[in-house]
Structure formats: structure tokens, C-alpha cells
Design a protein around this motif. Structure first.
Motif, PDB file in Angstrom:
ATOM      1  N   TYR A   1      52.243  44.113 -45.381  1.00  0.00           N
ATOM      2  CA  TYR A   1      51.331  43.035 -45.771  1.00  0.00           C
ATOM      3  C   TYR A   1      50.156  42.930 -44.801  1.00  0.00           C
ATOM      4  O   TYR A   1      49.016  42.684 -45.208  1.00  0.00           O
ATOM      5  N   ASP A   2      50.437  43.126 -43.507  1.00  0.00           N
ATOM      6  CA  ASP A   2      49.366  43.103 -42.505  1.00  0.00           C
ATOM      7  C   ASP A   2      48.391  44.257 -42.730  1.00  0.00           C
ATOM      8  O   ASP A   2      47.179  44.097 -42.626  1.00  0.00           O
ATOM      9  N   TRP A   3      48.939  45.423 -43.052  1.00  0.00           N
ATOM     10  CA  TRP A   3      48.083  46.567 -43.380  1.00  0.00           C
ATOM     11  C   TRP A   3      47.251  46.274 -44.620  1.00  0.00           C
ATOM     12  O   TRP A   3      46.081  46.641 -44.702  1.00  0.00           O
ATOM     13  N   GLY A   4      47.865  45.604 -45.595  1.00  0.00           N
ATOM     14  CA  GLY A   4      47.137  45.230 -46.798  1.00  0.00           C
ATOM     15  C   GLY A   4      45.970  44.307 -46.495  1.00  0.00           C
ATOM     16  O   GLY A   4      44.884  44.462 -47.060  1.00  0.00           O
ATOM     17  N   SER A   5      46.174  43.365 -45.588  1.00  0.00           N
ATOM     18  CA  SER A   5      45.098  42.453 -45.187  1.00  0.00           C
ATOM     19  C   SER A   5      43.971  43.214 -44.493  1.00  0.00           C
ATOM     20  O   SER A   5      42.793  42.973 -44.754  1.00  0.00           O
ATOM     21  N   LEU A   6      44.347  44.134 -43.623  1.00  0.00           N
ATOM     22  CA  LEU A   6      43.356  44.954 -42.928  1.00  0.00           C
ATOM     23  C   LEU A   6      42.587  45.825 -43.919  1.00  0.00           C
ATOM     24  O   LEU A   6      41.349  45.901 -43.875  1.00  0.00           O
ATOM     25  N   ALA A   7      43.296  46.454 -44.835  1.00  0.00           N
ATOM     26  CA  ALA A   7      42.658  47.321 -45.832  1.00  0.00           C
ATOM     27  C   ALA A   7      41.726  46.519 -46.741  1.00  0.00           C
ATOM     28  O   ALA A   7      40.662  47.014 -47.135  1.00  0.00           O
ATOM     29  N   ALA A   8      42.096  45.273 -47.050  1.00  0.00           N
ATOM     30  CA  ALA A   8      41.252  44.430 -47.899  1.00  0.00           C
ATOM     31  C   ALA A   8      39.933  44.105 -47.211  1.00  0.00           C
ATOM     32  O   ALA A   8      38.874  44.107 -47.853  1.00  0.00           O
ATOM     33  N   VAL A   9      39.976  43.846 -45.911  1.00  0.00           N
ATOM     34  CA  VAL A   9      38.734  43.598 -45.161  1.00  0.00           C
ATOM     35  C   VAL A   9      37.873  44.857 -45.181  1.00  0.00           C
ATOM     36  O   VAL A   9      36.665  44.798 -45.427  1.00  0.00           O
ATOM     37  N   PHE A  10      38.498  46.011 -44.917  1.00  0.00           N
ATOM     38  CA  PHE A  10      37.765  47.278 -44.954  1.00  0.00           C
ATOM     39  C   PHE A  10      37.109  47.482 -46.316  1.00  0.00           C
ATOM     40  O   PHE A  10      35.918  47.795 -46.408  1.00  0.00           O
ATOM     41  N   LEU A  11      37.870  47.318 -47.376  1.00  0.00           N
ATOM     42  CA  LEU A  11      37.354  47.541 -48.729  1.00  0.00           C
ATOM     43  C   LEU A  11      36.184  46.605 -49.028  1.00  0.00           C
ATOM     44  O   LEU A  11      35.145  47.044 -49.519  1.00  0.00           O
ATOM     45  N   THR A  12      36.340  45.341 -48.716  1.00  0.00           N
ATOM     46  CA  THR A  12      35.301  44.346 -48.995  1.00  0.00           C
ATOM     47  C   THR A  12      34.018  44.626 -48.217  1.00  0.00           C
ATOM     48  O   THR A  12      32.922  44.527 -48.767  1.00  0.00           O
ATOM     49  N   GLU A  13      34.165  44.979 -46.949  1.00  0.00           N
ATOM     50  CA  GLU A  13      32.992  45.139 -46.087  1.00  0.00           C
ATOM     51  C   GLU A  13      32.377  46.533 -46.107  1.00  0.00           C
ATOM     52  O   GLU A  13      31.169  46.668 -45.980  1.00  0.00           O
ATOM     53  N   LYS A  14      33.192  47.545 -46.244  1.00  0.00           N
ATOM     54  CA  LYS A  14      32.697  48.917 -46.111  1.00  0.00           C
ATOM     55  C   LYS A  14      32.559  49.672 -47.432  1.00  0.00           C
ATOM     56  O   LYS A  14      31.781  50.614 -47.517  1.00  0.00           O
ATOM     57  N   MET A  15      33.314  49.268 -48.446  1.00  0.00           N
ATOM     58  CA  MET A  15      33.271  49.972 -49.729  1.00  0.00           C
ATOM     59  C   MET A  15      33.338  48.998 -50.900  1.00  0.00           C
ATOM     60  O   MET A  15      34.178  49.139 -51.792  1.00  0.00           O
TER      61      MET A  15
END
Length: 114
Positions: A47-61
Motif C-alpha cells: 500500500y505504501d508503494w502504491g501511494s508512492l507510485a500514485a504520486v509519481f504517476l500524478t506528477e511525472k506521467m
């Protein structure tokens, strides 16, 4: 170098339906990042990885937001898509971000506990 080698320890899994998943068994890879916010409840779980990946997706892609989906579990991070090209693009970008200490720490500073 094939994508499989570039993204280790992440794995891409093709499904009979034509969709594809990105999998990471959590626990060892980049665990030190999550330890920096352990006092807030981060453990480095799926779940923590999911939160991190969501920030990446929103900001970078952000162009991929409608095509990449997350389905983490306690011991596993999972992203999936029916669009193979989109998932591969996300995977390569996310892995590069994870390997850049300044980038990943910055992104993680905005991750929210799930």
C-alpha cells in the motif's frame, strides 16, 4: 538490455486477457526510503508503494493516469493496465525515479498513508 533486466526487482506479467501487471514483492528494495517516515506509519508494504507510485504517476506521467491502475496488497505492489505500452512506459519511468535518490525522496515526501 531488455526491459526485464532494466526493471529488476520489478516484474512484468502478461495475462491471457491481454492486460499486463507490474509486480514488486516488497520488503527489501528501497526499504530505507519508507523507514524515513516510519513514525507516520509507513512500513514499506504494498500500500505504501502504491501511494508512492500514485504520486509519481500524478506528477511525472499525468498523461497515463487513465491507463494505469493500482491494486496493492500487504506484501506486494501491483500496477496494471490493458495498455501494454503505457504500463511499460510507467514502469521504466518509475524504476528510474526509484534509482534517483533525490527524486524518490522528494516524491515520497508527498505520499499519503493508505
Amino acid at each position: 538490455m531488455e526491459i526485464v533486466d532494466k526493471i529488476k526487482p520489478f516484474l512484468l506479467v502478461e495475462h491471457d486477457s491481454g492486460s499486463m501487471s507490474l509486480i514488486l514483492t516488497v520488503g527489501a528494495y528501497k526499504h530505507e526510503i519508507f523507514e524515513t517516515r516510519a513514525d507516520e506509519g509507513f512500513e514499506g508494504n504494498g500500500y505504501d508503494w502504491g501511494s508512492l507510485a500514485a504520486v509519481f504517476l500524478t506528477e511525472k506521467m499525468p498523461q497515463l493516469i487513465d491507463r494505469i491502475h493500482f491494486d496493492p496488497e500487504g506484501d506486494m505492489f501491483c500496477a496494471y493496465s490493458d495498455d501494454r505500452e503505457a504500463l511499460e512506459l510507467f514502469t521504466l519511468g518509475f524504476k528510474d525515479a526509484c534509482e534517483d535518490a533525490a527524486t524518490i525522496v522528494d516524491l515520497f515526501s508527498r505520499a499519503e498513508l493508505d
